[in-house]
Design a protein around this motif. Structure first.
Motif, PDB file in Angstrom:
ATOM      1  N   THR A 159      36.038  47.625  38.120  1.00 25.88           N
ATOM      2  CA  THR A 159      36.726  47.250  39.350  1.00 25.88           C
ATOM      3  C   THR A 159      35.851  46.286  40.134  1.00 25.88           C
ATOM      4  O   THR A 159      34.665  46.137  39.845  1.00 25.88           O
ATOM      5  N   THR A 160      36.426  45.640  41.118  1.00 22.76           N
ATOM      6  CA  THR A 160      35.673  44.768  42.014  1.00 22.76           C
ATOM      7  C   THR A 160      34.709  45.619  42.826  1.00 22.76           C
ATOM      8  O   THR A 160      35.060  46.706  43.270  1.00 22.76           O
ATOM      9  N   GLU A 161      33.485  45.108  43.002  1.00 28.70           N
ATOM     10  CA  GLU A 161      32.464  45.827  43.763  1.00 28.70           C
ATOM     11  C   GLU A 161      32.079  45.006  44.989  1.00 28.70           C
ATOM     12  O   GLU A 161      31.792  43.826  44.876  1.00 28.70           O
ATOM     13  N   VAL A 186      29.687  40.243  46.633  1.00 24.33           N
ATOM     14  CA  VAL A 186      30.858  40.762  45.934  1.00 24.33           C
ATOM     15  C   VAL A 186      30.754  40.401  44.463  1.00 24.33           C
ATOM     16  O   VAL A 186      30.385  39.279  44.114  1.00 24.33           O
ATOM     17  N   ALA A 211      33.507  40.235  41.964  1.00 24.40           N
ATOM     18  CA  ALA A 211      34.966  40.286  41.965  1.00 24.40           C
ATOM     19  C   ALA A 211      35.532  40.086  40.567  1.00 24.40           C
ATOM     20  O   ALA A 211      35.102  39.202  39.832  1.00 24.40           O
ATOM     21  N   ASN A 247      39.364  45.732  45.330  1.00 21.73           N
ATOM     22  CA  ASN A 247      38.467  46.786  44.872  1.00 21.73           C
ATOM     23  C   ASN A 247      39.139  48.147  44.705  1.00 21.73           C
ATOM     24  O   ASN A 247      38.484  49.111  44.331  1.00 21.73           O
TER      25      ASN A 247
END
Length: 132
Positions: free
Chosen positions: A18-20, A81, A83, A119
């Motif tokens: 997932t996006t962090e 980020v 992403a 996210n």
């Protein structure tokens, strides 16, 4: 959900990412500078979108032939980020009046369509070491 993923992707050797976002941004919208783009998957994937519900519920679907990238960025306020970006390789069956084609002024099937994931969304794909 797990059984559905494994059957759709055809392997039990999968990765879920997932996006962090590191820290909390002081701005809702801001400019980001891309620092690194890394291809992490090429092929079929599954995306799970969080549904607004009192407990964890996701809507999962197969994304078709895609290329998935992890894009490291830094915001003007210092927010870091990592992403996720998914690029759909075959858009020939998509609605030609869809927003991506209108905004980009292209026709279905002529170019990949890419987008970032929030996210609270998960991408699942076969690991590069996957075996059927």
């Amino acid at each position: 959900m797990v059984d559905f993923m494994l059957s759709e992707l055809g392997t039990n050797n999968i990765k879920a990412i997932t996006t962090e976002v590191e820290g909390e941004s002081s701005q809702i919208f801001q400019r980001y500078t891309m620092e690194k783009v890394e291809e992490i998957a090429d092929g079929n994937n599954m995306v799970c979108h969080k549904i607004n519900y009192p407990y964890a519920v996701h809507y999962c679907h197969v994304g078709g032939r895609t290329k998935t990238f992890m894009v490291s960025m830094i915001g003007v306020d210092g927010t870091k980020v990592k992403a996720l970006s998914v690029c759909h390789q075959d858009t020939s069956f998509w609605n030609p009046k869809g927003l991506p084609f209108v905004v980009l002024n292209v026709k279905p099937g002529t170019t990949p369509i890419c987008h970032f994931l929030l996210n609270d969304q998960i991408v699942i794909f076969p690991s590069k070491k996957a075996t059927n």
